[in-house]
Design a protein around this motif. Sequence first.
Motif, PDB file in Angstrom:
ATOM      1  N   VAL A   1       0.839  -1.202   0.000  1.00 48.35           N
ATOM      2  CA  VAL A   1       0.000   0.000   0.000  1.00 48.35           C
ATOM      3  C   VAL A   1       0.876   1.254   0.000  1.00 48.35           C
ATOM      4  O   VAL A   1       0.606   2.212  -0.720  1.00 48.35           O
ATOM      5  N   GLY A   2       1.935   1.221   0.790  1.00 46.98           N
ATOM      6  CA  GLY A   2       2.852   2.354   0.815  1.00 46.98           C
ATOM      7  C   GLY A   2       3.546   2.568  -0.517  1.00 46.98           C
ATOM      8  O   GLY A   2       3.675   3.700  -0.991  1.00 46.98           O
ATOM      9  N   MET A   3       3.986   1.491  -1.148  1.00 48.37           N
ATOM     10  CA  MET A   3       4.656   1.598  -2.456  1.00 48.37           C
ATOM     11  C   MET A   3       3.687   2.123  -3.515  1.00 48.37           C
ATOM     12  O   MET A   3       4.042   2.991  -4.310  1.00 48.37           O
ATOM     13  N   GLU A   4       2.470   1.594  -3.515  1.00 44.70           N
ATOM     14  CA  GLU A   4       1.492   2.053  -4.500  1.00 44.70           C
ATOM     15  C   GLU A   4       1.202   3.538  -4.325  1.00 44.70           C
ATOM     16  O   GLU A   4       1.140   4.292  -5.293  1.00 44.70           O
ATOM     17  N   TYR A   5       1.045   3.965  -3.084  1.00 50.35           N
ATOM     18  CA  TYR A   5       0.783   5.380  -2.813  1.00 50.35           C
ATOM     19  C   TYR A   5       1.990   6.237  -3.214  1.00 50.35           C
ATOM     20  O   TYR A   5       1.829   7.299  -3.814  1.00 50.35           O
TER      21      TYR A   5
ATOM     22  N   VAL B   1       4.245   5.577  -5.510  1.00 55.01           N
ATOM     23  CA  VAL B   1       4.299   5.629  -6.972  1.00 55.01           C
ATOM     24  C   VAL B   1       3.248   6.598  -7.504  1.00 55.01           C
ATOM     25  O   VAL B   1       3.501   7.377  -8.427  1.00 55.01           O
ATOM     26  N   GLU B   2       2.060   6.563  -6.896  1.00 51.56           N
ATOM     27  CA  GLU B   2       0.989   7.495  -7.308  1.00 51.56           C
ATOM     28  C   GLU B   2       1.427   8.939  -7.118  1.00 51.56           C
ATOM     29  O   GLU B   2       1.203   9.784  -7.982  1.00 51.56           O
ATOM     30  N   ARG B   3       2.063   9.226  -6.002  1.00 55.14           N
ATOM     31  CA  ARG B   3       2.531  10.592  -5.728  1.00 55.14           C
ATOM     32  C   ARG B   3       3.638  11.003  -6.694  1.00 55.14           C
ATOM     33  O   ARG B   3       3.680  12.132  -7.163  1.00 55.14           O
ATOM     34  N   ILE B   4       4.545  10.086  -6.990  1.00 56.50           N
ATOM     35  CA  ILE B   4       5.637  10.401  -7.916  1.00 56.50           C
ATOM     36  C   ILE B   4       5.118  10.617  -9.331  1.00 56.50           C
ATOM     37  O   ILE B   4       5.503  11.579  -9.996  1.00 56.50           O
ATOM     38  N   ARG B   5       4.228   9.727  -9.793  1.00 49.43           N
ATOM     39  CA  ARG B   5       3.703   9.827 -11.157  1.00 49.43           C
ATOM     40  C   ARG B   5       2.654  10.915 -11.302  1.00 49.43           C
ATOM     41  O   ARG B   5       2.409  11.394 -12.403  1.00 49.43           O
ATOM     42  N   GLY B   6       1.995  11.263 -10.221  1.00 53.91           N
ATOM     43  CA  GLY B   6       0.968  12.298 -10.281  1.00 53.91           C
ATOM     44  C   GLY B   6      -0.326  11.848 -10.910  1.00 53.91           C
ATOM     45  O   GLY B   6      -1.142  12.678 -11.315  1.00 53.91           O
ATOM     46  N   THR B   7      -0.541  10.553 -11.006  1.00 51.96           N
ATOM     47  CA  THR B   7      -1.774  10.024 -11.574  1.00 51.96           C
ATOM     48  C   THR B   7      -2.165   8.748 -10.844  1.00 51.96           C
ATOM     49  O   THR B   7      -1.321   8.070 -10.263  1.00 51.96           O
ATOM     50  N   ARG B   8      -3.456   8.444 -10.901  1.00 50.50           N
ATOM     51  CA  ARG B   8      -3.964   7.245 -10.220  1.00 50.50           C
ATOM     52  C   ARG B   8      -4.511   6.289 -11.273  1.00 50.50           C
ATOM     53  O   ARG B   8      -5.575   6.527 -11.847  1.00 50.50           O
ATOM     54  N   ASP B   9      -3.775   5.206 -11.542  1.00 46.65           N
ATOM     55  CA  ASP B   9      -4.218   4.203 -12.502  1.00 46.65           C
ATOM     56  C   ASP B   9      -3.619   2.842 -12.161  1.00 46.65           C
ATOM     57  O   ASP B   9      -2.947   2.685 -11.154  1.00 46.65           O
ATOM     58  N   TRP B  10      -3.873   1.863 -13.008  1.00 49.85           N
ATOM     59  CA  TRP B  10      -3.445   0.491 -12.761  1.00 49.85           C
ATOM     60  C   TRP B  10      -1.935   0.345 -12.750  1.00 49.85           C
ATOM     61  O   TRP B  10      -1.406  -0.600 -12.155  1.00 49.85           O
TER      62      TRP B  10
ATOM     63  N   ALA C   1      -0.452   0.205  -9.276  1.00 44.08           N
ATOM     64  CA  ALA C   1      -0.590  -1.114  -8.648  1.00 44.08           C
ATOM     65  C   ALA C   1       0.471  -2.060  -9.184  1.00 44.08           C
ATOM     66  O   ALA C   1       1.095  -2.810  -8.420  1.00 44.08           O
ATOM     67  N   MET C   2       0.710  -2.025 -10.491  1.00 38.68           N
ATOM     68  CA  MET C   2       1.697  -2.903 -11.106  1.00 38.68           C
ATOM     69  C   MET C   2       3.103  -2.618 -10.556  1.00 38.68           C
ATOM     70  O   MET C   2       3.813  -3.533 -10.134  1.00 38.68           O
ATOM     71  N   ILE C   3       3.475  -1.356 -10.522  1.00 40.93           N
ATOM     72  CA  ILE C   3       4.804  -0.980 -10.036  1.00 40.93           C
ATOM     73  C   ILE C   3       4.930  -1.277  -8.542  1.00 40.93           C
ATOM     74  O   ILE C   3       5.932  -1.838  -8.084  1.00 40.93           O
ATOM     75  N   GLY C   4       3.910  -0.907  -7.768  1.00 38.80           N
ATOM     76  CA  GLY C   4       3.918  -1.186  -6.329  1.00 38.80           C
ATOM     77  C   GLY C   4       3.996  -2.673  -6.042  1.00 38.80           C
ATOM     78  O   GLY C   4       4.714  -3.111  -5.137  1.00 38.80           O
ATOM     79  N   GLY C   5       3.265  -3.487  -6.807  1.00 40.22           N
ATOM     80  CA  GLY C   5       3.301  -4.936  -6.640  1.00 40.22           C
ATOM     81  C   GLY C   5       4.662  -5.521  -6.987  1.00 40.22           C
ATOM     82  O   GLY C   5       5.159  -6.417  -6.309  1.00 40.22           O
TER      83      GLY C   5
END
Length: 146
Positions: free
Chosen positions: A85-89, A91-100, A103-107
Amino acid sequence: MPWSTISGSWNSPRVDLVIDMGNPFLNRSVDGFLKIGVVGATRVAAEEIYHCIRKGHASKNQAQEALKNMCKEGAYWGSIAGVYVGMEYGVERIRGTRDWKNAMIGGAITGGLVSISTGKSKDAVFIDAITGAAIATAADFINQLT
């Protein structure tokens, strides 16, 4: 010819516990740890109850061992969920977008980190990273269906 349909929905009970750590990253990580940790502990509890019923008796020693296993499994799965959950969040903050892709990168990161922490070979780390990415992406797609 008569035609009929059955329509309905099923909602599972929702229990939410909010712990404010003062940081969204920590909030999400702790939330993931607690929720999945409880699932892991519950799984062990169900297994232990099944074994006690099957044997026909339970002892204090078995109860202590069950509690120890519940704590161990809860901490293990909770830790993995917290990292994911921390990694996904993050990555979302770094990329500036919320998409699948988050989840892939965080996983992938989580799968690789868990594999590295258990001392596996480089090939196993790579395979676990791919597995983590696949599971997280599939879960994200399924979550978006509902």
